[in-house]
Scaffold this motif. Structure first.
Motif, PDB file in Angstrom:
ATOM      1  N   GLU A   1       0.823  -1.021  -0.020  1.00  0.00           N
ATOM      2  CA  GLU A   1      -0.035  -0.040   0.070  1.00  0.00           C
ATOM      3  C   GLU A   1       0.922   1.266   0.056  1.00  0.00           C
ATOM      4  O   GLU A   1       0.368   2.454  -0.518  1.00  0.00           O
ATOM      5  CB  GLU A   1      -1.015  -0.052   0.949  1.00  0.00           C
ATOM      6  N   SER A   2       2.092   1.313   0.617  1.00  0.00           N
ATOM      7  CA  SER A   2       3.001   2.202   0.436  1.00  0.00           C
ATOM      8  C   SER A   2       3.556   2.728  -0.768  1.00  0.00           C
ATOM      9  O   SER A   2       3.693   3.957  -1.371  1.00  0.00           O
ATOM     10  CB  SER A   2       4.087   2.240   1.490  1.00  0.00           C
ATOM     11  N   SER A   3       3.870   1.498  -1.390  1.00  0.00           N
ATOM     12  CA  SER A   3       4.468   1.765  -2.789  1.00  0.00           C
ATOM     13  C   SER A   3       3.587   1.872  -3.978  1.00  0.00           C
ATOM     14  O   SER A   3       3.970   2.106  -4.997  1.00  0.00           O
ATOM     15  CB  SER A   3       5.604   0.797  -3.060  1.00  0.00           C
ATOM     16  N   GLY A   4       2.391   1.157  -3.647  1.00  0.00           N
ATOM     17  CA  GLY A   4       1.646   0.871  -4.828  1.00  0.00           C
ATOM     18  C   GLY A   4       2.086  -0.268  -5.766  1.00  0.00           C
ATOM     19  O   GLY A   4       1.689  -0.173  -6.792  1.00  0.00           O
ATOM     20  N   ASN A   5       3.102  -1.123  -5.432  1.00  0.00           N
ATOM     21  CA  ASN A   5       3.576  -2.054  -6.313  1.00  0.00           C
ATOM     22  C   ASN A   5       3.070  -3.569  -5.785  1.00  0.00           C
ATOM     23  O   ASN A   5       2.859  -3.574  -4.518  1.00  0.00           O
ATOM     24  CB  ASN A   5       5.112  -1.998  -6.585  1.00  0.00           C
ATOM     25  N   TYR A   6       3.082  -4.251  -6.730  1.00  0.00           N
ATOM     26  CA  TYR A   6       2.922  -5.893  -6.138  1.00  0.00           C
ATOM     27  C   TYR A   6       4.585  -6.291  -5.967  1.00  0.00           C
ATOM     28  O   TYR A   6       5.462  -6.041  -6.546  1.00  0.00           O
ATOM     29  CB  TYR A   6       2.587  -6.747  -7.386  1.00  0.00           C
ATOM     30  N   LEU A   7       4.610  -6.959  -4.717  1.00  0.00           N
ATOM     31  CA  LEU A   7       6.019  -7.555  -4.195  1.00  0.00           C
ATOM     32  C   LEU A   7       6.222  -8.916  -4.605  1.00  0.00           C
ATOM     33  O   LEU A   7       5.679 -10.025  -4.034  1.00  0.00           O
ATOM     34  CB  LEU A   7       5.902  -7.393  -2.813  1.00  0.00           C
ATOM     35  N   ARG A   8       6.703  -9.152  -5.778  1.00  0.00           N
ATOM     36  CA  ARG A   8       7.093 -10.476  -6.344  1.00  0.00           C
ATOM     37  C   ARG A   8       8.649 -10.776  -6.743  1.00  0.00           C
ATOM     38  O   ARG A   8       9.154  -9.697  -6.713  1.00  0.00           O
ATOM     39  CB  ARG A   8       6.305 -10.657  -7.553  1.00  0.00           C
ATOM     40  N   GLY A   9       8.909 -11.822  -6.610  1.00  0.00           N
ATOM     41  CA  GLY A   9      10.343 -11.899  -6.814  1.00  0.00           C
ATOM     42  C   GLY A   9      11.138 -11.907  -5.592  1.00  0.00           C
ATOM     43  O   GLY A   9      10.739 -11.463  -4.743  1.00  0.00           O
ATOM     44  N   PHE A  10      12.491 -12.320  -5.618  1.00  0.00           N
ATOM     45  CA  PHE A  10      13.316 -12.413  -4.306  1.00  0.00           C
ATOM     46  C   PHE A  10      13.755 -11.098  -4.101  1.00  0.00           C
ATOM     47  O   PHE A  10      14.167 -10.868  -3.076  1.00  0.00           O
ATOM     48  CB  PHE A  10      14.568 -13.281  -4.738  1.00  0.00           C
ATOM     49  N   SER A  11      13.745 -10.225  -5.245  1.00  0.00           N
ATOM     50  CA  SER A  11      14.115  -8.825  -4.855  1.00  0.00           C
ATOM     51  C   SER A  11      13.197  -8.180  -3.719  1.00  0.00           C
ATOM     52  O   SER A  11      13.665  -7.158  -2.977  1.00  0.00           O
ATOM     53  CB  SER A  11      13.847  -7.990  -5.990  1.00  0.00           C
ATOM     54  N   SER A  12      12.052  -8.825  -3.189  1.00  0.00           N
ATOM     55  CA  SER A  12      11.085  -8.048  -2.374  1.00  0.00           C
ATOM     56  C   SER A  12      11.003  -9.035  -1.167  1.00  0.00           C
ATOM     57  O   SER A  12      10.324  -8.704  -0.158  1.00  0.00           O
ATOM     58  CB  SER A  12       9.617  -8.259  -3.046  1.00  0.00           C
ATOM     59  N   TRP A  13      12.034  -9.623  -1.031  1.00  0.00           N
ATOM     60  CA  TRP A  13      12.366 -10.653   0.220  1.00  0.00           C
ATOM     61  C   TRP A  13      12.037  -9.766   1.481  1.00  0.00           C
ATOM     62  O   TRP A  13      11.677 -10.035   2.426  1.00  0.00           O
ATOM     63  CB  TRP A  13      13.684 -11.713   0.068  1.00  0.00           C
ATOM     64  N   ASP A  14      12.799  -8.700   1.528  1.00  0.00           N
ATOM     65  CA  ASP A  14      12.973  -7.915   2.914  1.00  0.00           C
ATOM     66  C   ASP A  14      11.567  -7.407   3.063  1.00  0.00           C
ATOM     67  O   ASP A  14      11.255  -7.205   4.161  1.00  0.00           O
ATOM     68  CB  ASP A  14      14.035  -6.661   2.858  1.00  0.00           C
ATOM     69  N   GLU A  15      10.906  -7.068   2.072  1.00  0.00           N
ATOM     70  CA  GLU A  15       9.498  -6.266   2.307  1.00  0.00           C
ATOM     71  C   GLU A  15       8.550  -7.362   2.639  1.00  0.00           C
ATOM     72  O   GLU A  15       7.493  -6.878   3.210  1.00  0.00           O
ATOM     73  CB  GLU A  15       9.079  -5.583   1.108  1.00  0.00           C
ATOM     74  N   VAL A  16       8.548  -8.635   2.442  1.00  0.00           N
ATOM     75  CA  VAL A  16       7.682  -9.735   2.899  1.00  0.00           C
ATOM     76  C   VAL A  16       8.489 -10.696   3.934  1.00  0.00           C
ATOM     77  O   VAL A  16       7.777 -10.636   5.091  1.00  0.00           O
ATOM     78  CB  VAL A  16       7.296 -10.441   1.657  1.00  0.00           C
ATOM     79  N   ASP A  17       9.232 -11.484   3.365  1.00  0.00           N
ATOM     80  CA  ASP A  17       9.686 -12.523   4.271  1.00  0.00           C
ATOM     81  C   ASP A  17      10.262 -11.752   5.551  1.00  0.00           C
ATOM     82  O   ASP A  17      10.445 -12.052   6.661  1.00  0.00           O
ATOM     83  CB  ASP A  17      10.666 -13.435   3.505  1.00  0.00           C
ATOM     84  N   GLY A  18      11.341 -10.589   5.117  1.00  0.00           N
ATOM     85  CA  GLY A  18      12.000 -10.072   6.215  1.00  0.00           C
ATOM     86  C   GLY A  18      11.125  -9.532   7.114  1.00  0.00           C
ATOM     87  O   GLY A  18      11.530  -9.520   8.445  1.00  0.00           O
ATOM     88  N   ALA A  19      10.035  -8.874   6.639  1.00  0.00           N
ATOM     89  CA  ALA A  19       8.944  -8.144   7.331  1.00  0.00           C
ATOM     90  C   ALA A  19       8.327  -9.253   8.218  1.00  0.00           C
ATOM     91  O   ALA A  19       8.071  -8.773   9.458  1.00  0.00           O
ATOM     92  CB  ALA A  19       8.039  -7.428   6.707  1.00  0.00           C
ATOM     93  N   LEU A  20       8.134 -10.298   7.726  1.00  0.00           N
ATOM     94  CA  LEU A  20       7.372 -11.255   8.706  1.00  0.00           C
ATOM     95  C   LEU A  20       8.432 -11.656   9.854  1.00  0.00           C
ATOM     96  O   LEU A  20       7.887 -11.669  11.041  1.00  0.00           O
ATOM     97  CB  LEU A  20       7.144 -12.562   7.865  1.00  0.00           C
TER      98      LEU A  20
END
Length: 340
Positions: A197-216
């Motif tokens: 919701e902050s960036s307005g982008n879909y978080l896909r691919g390993f490049s988004s690891w910090d924003e999803v898995d790291g955040a978890l």
């Protein structure tokens, strides 16, 4: 080699260090100990979640909108508290407290009640930390396995040294380097549709690891593990972001399924004024506060005190829920600090 070193050639130090790293890499702790700066402002685990669950159970029972209880009455995010109450069997499918289980939970000693919540969270297949991450929206029909993910993370966390502060950022980075797929079947980073919701982008691919898995990982440590009394936290500045974590003094008992020592007893009385104002301390029995709050208008909550007032409207609402005035009087007479 150690038994007869004189028979073998000299091994250069850099080669020896490399071979040693290959041997120890898989068993070395993830990350590093926290620095003194990272632990400058500790935030010890407490049992405040027991008071917040009591508040939420009472609000649900009398039909108050829980969202309106922030930020005074509740601090832990509402979706987290609701998910925990459902996982504990304290709230049913209708969104209301389950009477018998709620009574047993509120009448239990604080240590036993904390264990009930911690056990329910550890074993729950419905409490989904990923779906509770703030700022993310989850779309599509894909599914994750929250229980398997939680067990994998808890295994890594429990493998850390138990007597020292540990760097949160270093731990997250180490998991990314050595166990990045801890929650992804077959390393799938493309089929989960997660919208930021902050960036307005879909978080896909390993490049988004910090924003999803790291955040978890960060949410797990700074959220449930801390709120349930298992881990202390620390920051480098007062009120700043969390930098370090360590097991709390209650952690070992809770992991082993035992009520921890050191929780205060609920022995505080209540105070009532001639104008019908009630003041209940945090250590007034939770079962008493739950029952009395159903007869009252909710005034305010402070750090260690809850304030209510007996009003005609609140008493009428209690009557409509089949509550008896004699029950109110009995509670007040039994638990008031002075004669009623």
């Amino acid at each position: 080699l150690a038994s007869e070193p004189q028979e073998y050639a000299y091994v250069p130090d850099d080669l020896l260090q490399y071979l040693t790293s290959l041997t120890n890499a898989s068993t070395a702790p993830l990350g590093r100990p926290a620095s003194p700066l990272e632990t400058a402002y500790p935030k010890l685990a407490d049992d405040g979640i027991l008071d917040e669950t009591c508040t939420l159970l009472a609000a649900l029972r009398i039909g108050l909108d829980p969202a309106k209880l922030y930020p005074d009455w509740l601090k832990i995010p509402l979706p987290v508290l609701l998910a925990l109450l459902r996982a504990s069997g304290l709230v049913g499918e209708d969104g209301l407290p389950v009477a018998q289980k709620t009574r047993e939970f509120l009448e239990a000693r604080r240590a036993e009640a904390l264990l009930i919540l911690a056990d329910a969270w550890m074993q729950s297949a419905s409490f989904n930390e990923l779906l509770l991450l703030p700022g993310l929206r989850f779309e599509g029909d894909w599914q994750n396995d929250p229980l398997r993910t939680r067990q994998a993370l808890l295994e890594m966390i429990n493998a850390l040294p138990q007597q020292s502060w540990w760097s949160l950022s270093a731990f997250v980075h180490a998991v990314r380097d050595r166990h990045p797929d801890f929650q992804r079947p077959a390393g799938d980073y493309d089929s989960w549709f997660i919208f930021s919701e902050s960036s307005g982008n879909y978080l896909r691919g390993f490049s988004s690891w910090d924003e999803v898995d790291g955040a978890l990982i960060r949410f797990m440590i700074t959220g449930p593990l801390h709120w349930l009394g298992l881990y202390d936290l620390a920051s480098s500045t007062e009120g700043g972001g969390i930098c370090a974590f360590r097991p709390s003094s209650w952690s070992a008992a809770l992991w082993q399924g035992n009520p921890p020592d050191g929780l205060a007893a609920e022995t505080e009385p209540l105070w009532i004024s001639s104008q019908g104002y009630l003041r209940l301390k945090r250590l007034t029995p939770r079962s008493v506060r739950y029952q009395l709050s159903r007869f009252c208008h909710w005034e305010m909550a402070a750090a260690d005190e809850y304030r209510y007032r007996l009003t005609p409207g609140a008493l009428q609402r209690a009557k409509q829920q089949a509550l008896q005035l004699r029950h109110l009087l009995t509670l007040l007479q039994r638990h008031s600090a002075s004669p009623l």
